[in-house]
Structure formats: structure tokens, C-alpha cells
Design an enzyme around this catalytic site. Sequence first.
Site, PDB file in Angstrom:
ATOM      1  N   GLU A  44       0.862  -1.193   0.000  1.00 31.74           N
ATOM      2  CA  GLU A  44       0.000   0.000   0.000  1.00 31.74           C
ATOM      3  C   GLU A  44       0.902   1.248   0.000  1.00 31.74           C
ATOM      4  O   GLU A  44       1.965   1.241   0.633  1.00 31.74           O
ATOM      5  CB  GLU A  44      -0.830  -0.049   1.294  1.00 31.74           C
ATOM      6  CG  GLU A  44      -1.756   1.117   1.537  1.00 31.74           C
ATOM      7  CD  GLU A  44      -2.512   0.957   2.882  1.00 31.74           C
ATOM      8  OE1 GLU A  44      -2.130   0.093   3.715  1.00 31.74           O
ATOM      9  OE2 GLU A  44      -3.489   1.691   3.089  1.00 31.74           O
ATOM     10  N   LYS A 115      -9.513   2.221  -1.937  1.00 34.19           N
ATOM     11  CA  LYS A 115      -9.728   1.540  -0.656  1.00 34.19           C
ATOM     12  C   LYS A 115     -11.082   1.908  -0.041  1.00 34.19           C
ATOM     13  O   LYS A 115     -11.385   3.090   0.181  1.00 34.19           O
ATOM     14  CB  LYS A 115      -8.598   1.907   0.307  1.00 34.19           C
ATOM     15  CG  LYS A 115      -8.584   1.147   1.622  1.00 34.19           C
ATOM     16  CD  LYS A 115      -7.334   1.538   2.432  1.00 34.19           C
ATOM     17  CE  LYS A 115      -7.173   0.712   3.688  1.00 34.19           C
ATOM     18  NZ  LYS A 115      -5.946   1.090   4.436  1.00 34.19           N
ATOM     19  N   CYS A 148      -5.032  -3.495   2.368  1.00 33.41           N
ATOM     20  CA  CYS A 148      -4.759  -3.581   3.799  1.00 33.41           C
ATOM     21  C   CYS A 148      -6.007  -3.834   4.644  1.00 33.41           C
ATOM     22  O   CYS A 148      -6.565  -4.916   4.613  1.00 33.41           O
ATOM     23  CB  CYS A 148      -3.991  -2.337   4.251  1.00 33.41           C
ATOM     24  SG  CYS A 148      -3.050  -2.639   5.772  1.00 33.41           S
ATOM     25  N   VAL A 175      -0.061  -2.703  10.524  1.00 31.27           N
ATOM     26  CA  VAL A 175       0.540  -2.325  11.807  1.00 31.27           C
ATOM     27  C   VAL A 175       0.079  -3.268  12.923  1.00 31.27           C
ATOM     28  O   VAL A 175       0.619  -3.228  14.022  1.00 31.27           O
ATOM     29  CB  VAL A 175       0.209  -0.857  12.171  1.00 31.27           C
ATOM     30  CG1 VAL A 175       0.919   0.092  11.217  1.00 31.27           C
ATOM     31  CG2 VAL A 175      -1.282  -0.584  12.169  1.00 31.27           C
TER      32      VAL A 175
HETATM   33  C1  ACM Z   1      -3.986  -0.183   7.098  1.00 30.86           C
HETATM   34  O1  ACM Z   1      -5.077  -0.331   6.550  1.00 30.86           O
HETATM   35  N1  ACM Z   1      -2.990   0.407   6.478  1.00 30.86           N
HETATM   36  C2  ACM Z   1      -3.753  -0.701   8.453  1.00 30.86           C
END
Ligand code: ACM
Length: 271
Positions: A44, A115, A148, A175
Site C-alpha cells: 500500500e 480503498k 490492507c 501495523v
Molecule cells: C492499514 O489499513 N494500512 C492498516
Amino acid sequence: MAMLKAGFLQFDPVLGDVAGNIAQVDALLDDATADAPDLLVLPELALTGYLLKDRAQVMELADTRDRGAQVEALQRWAQSTGSVIVAGFPEREGNRVFNASILVTPEGDRHVYRKAHLFLNEKDLFDPGDTPLEPVDVNGVRFGMMICFDWYFPETARVLALCGADVICHPSNLVLSHCPDAMRTRCLENRVFAVTANRCGRDVAPGGKELRFTGTSQITGPGGEILLRAGEEESVLGVVSIDPAAARDKWITPRNSMTEDRRADLYGPLV
Ligand code: ACM
């Protein structure tokens, strides 16, 4: 359907240094050009870093899907390696900006996913995604994209699978440590492959705010098997051969099908 060499590139981008990050990927890919994967997934926000200060900085670093240093580098890598490349980048359209991923083919076709599930302070930086969860067919293999934190919403992978995805390409900046194990379930319950490309290292923003990323990029099979998992800290190109046709078999037992046994009549609260 032919076997497909699927890969991730896990590395440690430097926050805000697009030119330096392009040079870093150039060096990592140099060794791979002779034996490049058919599909290569990058993290990402792969070439900008993650811990961007504010929306103005995101706007300044963002490309459009047609122009900018990031998409041009991705196109160049797709051409030099012959790979389909998927990578996260900030995408600008007018005064909107998205945490997006782009799929680039060696022939120059481009598809963008924005996203859907923004994580924490991403809600201050990006507009929520508005693109459908539709796989992209490249030479008969159907690639889905999610980014992510989308993993936390099982509907994302489910919709991609129901729309025919064989391989879910999953650029990430993780994370929390749960995702690689959770992707075993996402793949098992949908009977698809996934390539989760995470970054390693840390971002340190001016002012000292810091985020550490968890590495452990992973290629997962439709039985939930871990085909490859990277270490937490290494910069590495990981590649395995997969048979995308295995994702077309949705039978769980001789009498249970992932698609046909669904009880959509009971799933109303989902939507
Ligand atoms: C994330 O979606 N970068 C934790």
C-alpha cells in the site's frame, strides 16, 4: 489455465521520497528481471510511505491514474519484467484523493481500486473508495484488488470471490499482526489465492510520530495454506508458482459448495 508465478515485493519505503523509493525498487527488481513473476504485488502507498502529514501533502504526492512518477515507474517495471504489477498509490481525481491500488499490465492497461475501509487517520487524508469490487481479467486469470484494512471486512474478499476472482492482490501497510493468519481464513472460506504485500520498517513523521510495520508478506492458497511468508524485517522479492484454476473449484465437500450452499435469504442484515 497455465501455472502463474505470483510474487510480492516487501521493502522499506522512505516517507515522502518518491524518487528514492523508485530507485530502491529499481535495485530490488534488477536481480529479478531474468526470472520475473507473472504477477508482482507491491505494498500500500508503496512509493510515498504511509504516515503522511495531512491532506495537502497527500494531494501534492498523488498521481492520476494516467500521469505521475509512480504510475510511470510501475508501467516501466511492468514492461521491463513482463509482469502484471499491482501497487498502492495515492490517486488524485479533481479535488478528491484516494488510497488506491493500480493494476498495470505490460501492454499498458490500467485498472484502479480505491480503498473502501479507511483505517484510523486515513479518514482525515483520503476520500472513501467508490470503485466496485470487480476482478480484472488478464489473459484468463481474474485478479481482485483490496487494500490492507479491507481484510477486516470479510465482505470485501467474499464479493471479489463471488465476482470470480482467482487471486486477490492485497497491497498492505499492516501495523497489527493478525492479518497474515486471518488471510488463511479469507482464502479458505472463499477458495481463492491471495498475495498480501506488506512493507517492513517504520515511518517517522516530522514531530517524531512513528509507526512500525509488520512485514510477514504472504501468499496464501485456496485451502488456507501458507505458500510463502516473509520475515518481519527483510526486504525481499517472494515468488511461488500457483495454479489459478484451483480457485475455480468451489467444492468444500462432495455435497457442499462455497457458492451454491450460501443462504442469501438469511443474510439480509449484511446489507
Ligand atoms: C492499514 O489499513 N494500512 C492498516
